[in-house]
Scaffold this active site. Structure first.
Site, PDB file in Angstrom:
ATOM      1  N   TYR A 146       0.846  -1.205   0.000  1.00  0.00           N
ATOM      2  CA  TYR A 146       0.000   0.000   0.000  1.00  0.00           C
ATOM      3  C   TYR A 146       0.880   1.253   0.000  1.00  0.00           C
ATOM      4  O   TYR A 146       0.651   2.199  -0.769  1.00  0.00           O
ATOM      5  CB  TYR A 146      -0.879  -0.042   1.253  1.00  0.00           C
ATOM      6  CG  TYR A 146      -1.760   1.155   1.505  1.00  0.00           C
ATOM      7  CD1 TYR A 146      -2.975   1.298   0.842  1.00  0.00           C
ATOM      8  CD2 TYR A 146      -1.392   2.131   2.439  1.00  0.00           C
ATOM      9  CE1 TYR A 146      -3.811   2.382   1.105  1.00  0.00           C
ATOM     10  CE2 TYR A 146      -2.217   3.214   2.704  1.00  0.00           C
ATOM     11  CZ  TYR A 146      -3.423   3.339   2.038  1.00  0.00           C
ATOM     12  OH  TYR A 146      -4.239   4.417   2.305  1.00  0.00           O
ATOM     13  N   ASN A 156      -4.799   8.833  10.391  1.00  0.00           N
ATOM     14  CA  ASN A 156      -5.879   7.828  10.481  1.00  0.00           C
ATOM     15  C   ASN A 156      -7.247   8.516  10.536  1.00  0.00           C
ATOM     16  O   ASN A 156      -7.442   9.418  11.355  1.00  0.00           O
ATOM     17  CB  ASN A 156      -5.745   7.000  11.751  1.00  0.00           C
ATOM     18  CG  ASN A 156      -4.410   6.300  11.820  1.00  0.00           C
ATOM     19  OD1 ASN A 156      -4.292   5.140  11.506  1.00  0.00           O
ATOM     20  ND2 ASN A 156      -3.389   7.037  12.218  1.00  0.00           N
ATOM     21  N   ASP A 202       1.627  -5.426  16.722  1.00  0.00           N
ATOM     22  CA  ASP A 202       1.313  -4.035  17.062  1.00  0.00           C
ATOM     23  C   ASP A 202       1.369  -3.090  15.859  1.00  0.00           C
ATOM     24  O   ASP A 202       0.774  -2.028  15.869  1.00  0.00           O
ATOM     25  CB  ASP A 202       2.332  -3.515  18.092  1.00  0.00           C
ATOM     26  CG  ASP A 202       1.816  -3.671  19.520  1.00  0.00           C
ATOM     27  OD1 ASP A 202       0.607  -3.926  19.691  1.00  0.00           O
ATOM     28  OD2 ASP A 202       2.621  -3.523  20.441  1.00  0.00           O
TER      29      ASP A 202
HETATM   30  N1  LIG Z   1      -9.409   5.361   6.200  1.00  0.00           N
HETATM   31  C1  LIG Z   1      -8.253   5.829   6.640  1.00  0.00           C
HETATM   32  O1  LIG Z   1      -7.944   5.754   7.845  1.00  0.00           O
HETATM   33  C2  LIG Z   1      -7.290   6.512   5.698  1.00  0.00           C
HETATM   34  C3  LIG Z   1      -6.142   7.113   6.224  1.00  0.00           C
HETATM   35  C4  LIG Z   1      -5.291   7.809   5.397  1.00  0.00           C
HETATM   36  C5  LIG Z   1      -5.576   7.900   4.049  1.00  0.00           C
HETATM   37  N2  LIG Z   1      -6.674   7.288   3.542  1.00  0.00           N
HETATM   38  C6  LIG Z   1      -6.929   7.444   2.098  1.00  0.00           C
HETATM   39  O2  LIG Z   1      -8.122   8.208   1.969  1.00  0.00           O
HETATM   40  C7  LIG Z   1      -8.809   7.846   0.770  1.00  0.00           C
HETATM   41  C8  LIG Z   1     -10.254   7.516   1.101  1.00  0.00           C
HETATM   42  O3  LIG Z   1     -10.255   6.417   2.016  1.00  0.00           O
HETATM   43  P1  LIG Z   1     -11.598   5.852   2.659  1.00  0.00           P
HETATM   44  O4  LIG Z   1     -11.248   5.441   4.044  1.00  0.00           O
HETATM   45  O5  LIG Z   1     -12.728   6.778   2.393  1.00  0.00           O
HETATM   46  O6  LIG Z   1     -11.790   4.506   1.819  1.00  0.00           O
HETATM   47  P2  LIG Z   1     -13.045   3.528   1.828  1.00  0.00           P
HETATM   48  O7  LIG Z   1     -14.061   3.932   2.811  1.00  0.00           O
HETATM   49  O8  LIG Z   1     -12.488   2.143   1.908  1.00  0.00           O
HETATM   50  O9  LIG Z   1     -13.653   3.763   0.389  1.00  0.00           O
HETATM   51  C9  LIG Z   1     -12.929   3.374  -0.729  1.00  0.00           C
HETATM   52  C10 LIG Z   1     -13.604   3.954  -1.933  1.00  0.00           C
HETATM   53  O10 LIG Z   1     -12.853   3.598  -3.096  1.00  0.00           O
HETATM   54  C11 LIG Z   1     -13.735   2.952  -4.012  1.00  0.00           C
HETATM   55  N3  LIG Z   1     -12.964   1.956  -4.765  1.00  0.00           N
HETATM   56  C12 LIG Z   1     -12.178   0.973  -4.254  1.00  0.00           C
HETATM   57  N4  LIG Z   1     -11.654   0.229  -5.255  1.00  0.00           N
HETATM   58  C13 LIG Z   1     -12.128   0.763  -6.414  1.00  0.00           C
HETATM   59  C14 LIG Z   1     -11.977   0.441  -7.783  1.00  0.00           C
HETATM   60  N5  LIG Z   1     -11.201  -0.594  -8.179  1.00  0.00           N
HETATM   61  N6  LIG Z   1     -12.610   1.197  -8.712  1.00  0.00           N
HETATM   62  C15 LIG Z   1     -13.406   2.239  -8.322  1.00  0.00           C
HETATM   63  N7  LIG Z   1     -13.569   2.614  -7.056  1.00  0.00           N
HETATM   64  C16 LIG Z   1     -12.956   1.873  -6.097  1.00  0.00           C
HETATM   65  C17 LIG Z   1     -14.813   2.313  -3.149  1.00  0.00           C
HETATM   66  O11 LIG Z   1     -15.970   2.039  -3.910  1.00  0.00           O
HETATM   67  P3  LIG Z   1     -17.051   0.944  -3.398  1.00  0.00           P
HETATM   68  O12 LIG Z   1     -17.821   1.602  -2.265  1.00  0.00           O
HETATM   69  O13 LIG Z   1     -17.896   0.667  -4.559  1.00  0.00           O
HETATM   70  O14 LIG Z   1     -16.259  -0.249  -2.927  1.00  0.00           O
HETATM   71  C18 LIG Z   1     -15.026   3.419  -2.124  1.00  0.00           C
HETATM   72  O15 LIG Z   1     -15.822   4.444  -2.664  1.00  0.00           O
HETATM   73  C19 LIG Z   1      -8.036   6.666   0.188  1.00  0.00           C
HETATM   74  O16 LIG Z   1      -7.229   7.112  -0.850  1.00  0.00           O
HETATM   75  C20 LIG Z   1      -7.192   6.157   1.347  1.00  0.00           C
HETATM   76  O17 LIG Z   1      -6.017   5.549   0.896  1.00  0.00           O
HETATM   77  C21 LIG Z   1      -7.550   6.606   4.331  1.00  0.00           C
END
Ligand SMILES: NC(=O)c1ccc[n+]([C@@H]2O[C@H](COP(=O)([O-])OP(=O)(O)OC[C@H]3O[C@@H](n4cnc5c(N)ncnc54)[C@H](OP(=O)(O)O)[C@@H]3O)[C@@H](O)[C@H]2O)c1
Length: 314
Positions: A131, A160, A265
């Site tokens: 990742y 996070n 951890d």
């Molecule tokens: N969550 C965290 O703690 C965190 C921390 C730091 C950075 N981030 C970054 O923040 C961003 C948003 O994260 P999030 O937590 O909102 O993620 P999330 O809730 O897991 O949502 C992921 C999104 O990406 C879409 N997606 C995944 N694979 C796809 C594909 N192959 N084609 C089209 N769409 C796809 C999903 O669509 P579906 O709903 O249809 O599956 C969903 O809308 C990401 O770039 C992540 O790396 C997250």
């Protein structure tokens, strides 16, 4: 156009702009609209929607255990998604693309607090090599495309994230939603609330609604080629044990909290420096950004999960 519009961050942005008279100009996408791992599907999407601004959130996302057990998937799917989206931004003359990295891609061995300039100074923690490498490549590709196209590619580095609409899966989710779900089930079954690991690692958590506001601000105001850390202050870093205790307290179940020290951890800490964000925000908005209190945001996330148990991702 918001890729990943059905996820934790995308839904928060959708809620934020839904009172805006310009809401019609936003398009929130999910994987049902197109599989962004596939170039032809991505191209078809851009060809149909012709976006002028892209907020690129879509990613294959997960917590420590999903990353540890699926490093190849995490690398390949994120690499494919990012290459296709950025390439189409150039091919379809998008004016600005805001992409999202993560503080968990910073070097494992480093000094603290970590700032934007230290992103590539050494390998990430081995647990999420796939990742982290794909996300670091997203930052590099954004910079390279900036030099060779008219699109303003910018990147942000949130810490996070948690909040309503999170993925509450017990195995694959991030720590807060996974613990909320676990505690809820433990209480229903009258079982111990078992938390993996020692609980010692420290984390900064940002509420998805706060992050949504900051991403909208970045989309309107930030044009630098350097990434921008979006995080709460380092004084608000909390231990996993502390988070688990707060969740257990909320459920009235603290007496059944047990730490399973036989489990991994992950990285001990990744304290991020939000100085640049705070100073730029104040300069452009004339006031400091106000973060939601952690306890309030946590309570709202727990309530959302309990009230939406049937429809929550889990
Ligand atoms: N969550 C965290 O703690 C965190 C921390 C730091 C950075 N981030 C970054 O923040 C961003 C948003 O994260 P999030 O937590 O909102 O993620 P999330 O809730 O897991 O949502 C992921 C999104 O990406 C879409 N997606 C995944 N694979 C796809 C594909 N192959 N084609 C089209 N769409 C796809 C999903 O669509 P579906 O709903 O249809 O599956 C969903 O809308 C990401 O770039 C992540 O790396 C997250």
């Amino acid at each position: 156009m918001v890729t990943g519009g059905s996820g934790l961050v995308g839904r928060a942005i959708k809620d934020l702009v839904s009172g805006d008279i310009n809401t019609d100009h936003f398009i929130f996408l999910s994987s049902k609209d197109a599989n962004l791992c596939n170039y032809e599907e991505t191209k078809h999407l851009f060809d149909t929607l012709k976006p002028s601004i892209v907020i690129h959130l879509a990613a294959c996302v997960g917590g420590l255990f999903k990353n540890m057990n699926n490093n190849v998937l995490m690398y390949e799917s994120n690499e494919d998604i990012n290459r296709n989206v950025l390439r189409c931004c150039v091919e379809y003359n998008v004016k600005k693309c805001v992409s999202v990295l993560s503080t968990c891609i910073f070097p494992d061995k480093t000094t603290y607090p970590i700032n934007e300039m230290m992103l590539h100074n050494g390998p990430p923690h081995s647990s999420n090599l796939g990742y982290a490498t794909a996300k670091r490549n997203l930052e590099i590709l954004s910079r390279l495309y900036r030099q060779e196209s008219k699109c303003t590619f910018v990147t942000v580095i949130p810490t996070n994230i948690f909040g309503p609409y999170d993925n509450y899966n017990l195995e694959n989710a991030h720590v807060i939603p996974a613990l909320i779900h676990k505690c809820h089930l433990a209480k229903q079954k009258n079982a111990n609330f078992v938390v993996a690991g020692s609980g010692a690692p420290l984390r900064q958590f940002i509420f998805n609604r706060d992050l949504a506001k900051l991403i909208m601000w970045v989309t309107k105001q930030y044009t630098d080629h350097e990434p921008l850390i979006l995080s709460v202050d380092d004084k608000h870093e909390v231990s996993i044990h502390n988070v688990a205790t707060k969740i257990a307290d909320h459920f009235g179940y603290a007496h059944r909290l047990v730490m399973d020290t036989s489990k991994a951890d992950g990285q001990f800490k990744k304290t991020a420096d939000n100085t640049k964000m705070k100073s730029l925000y104040k300069k452009s908005m004339g006031k400091s950004f106000e973060f939601t209190l952690f306890d309030e945001a946590l309570a709202e996330s727990i309530t959302w999960f309990v009230e939406n148990f049937e429809i929550a991702r889990k």
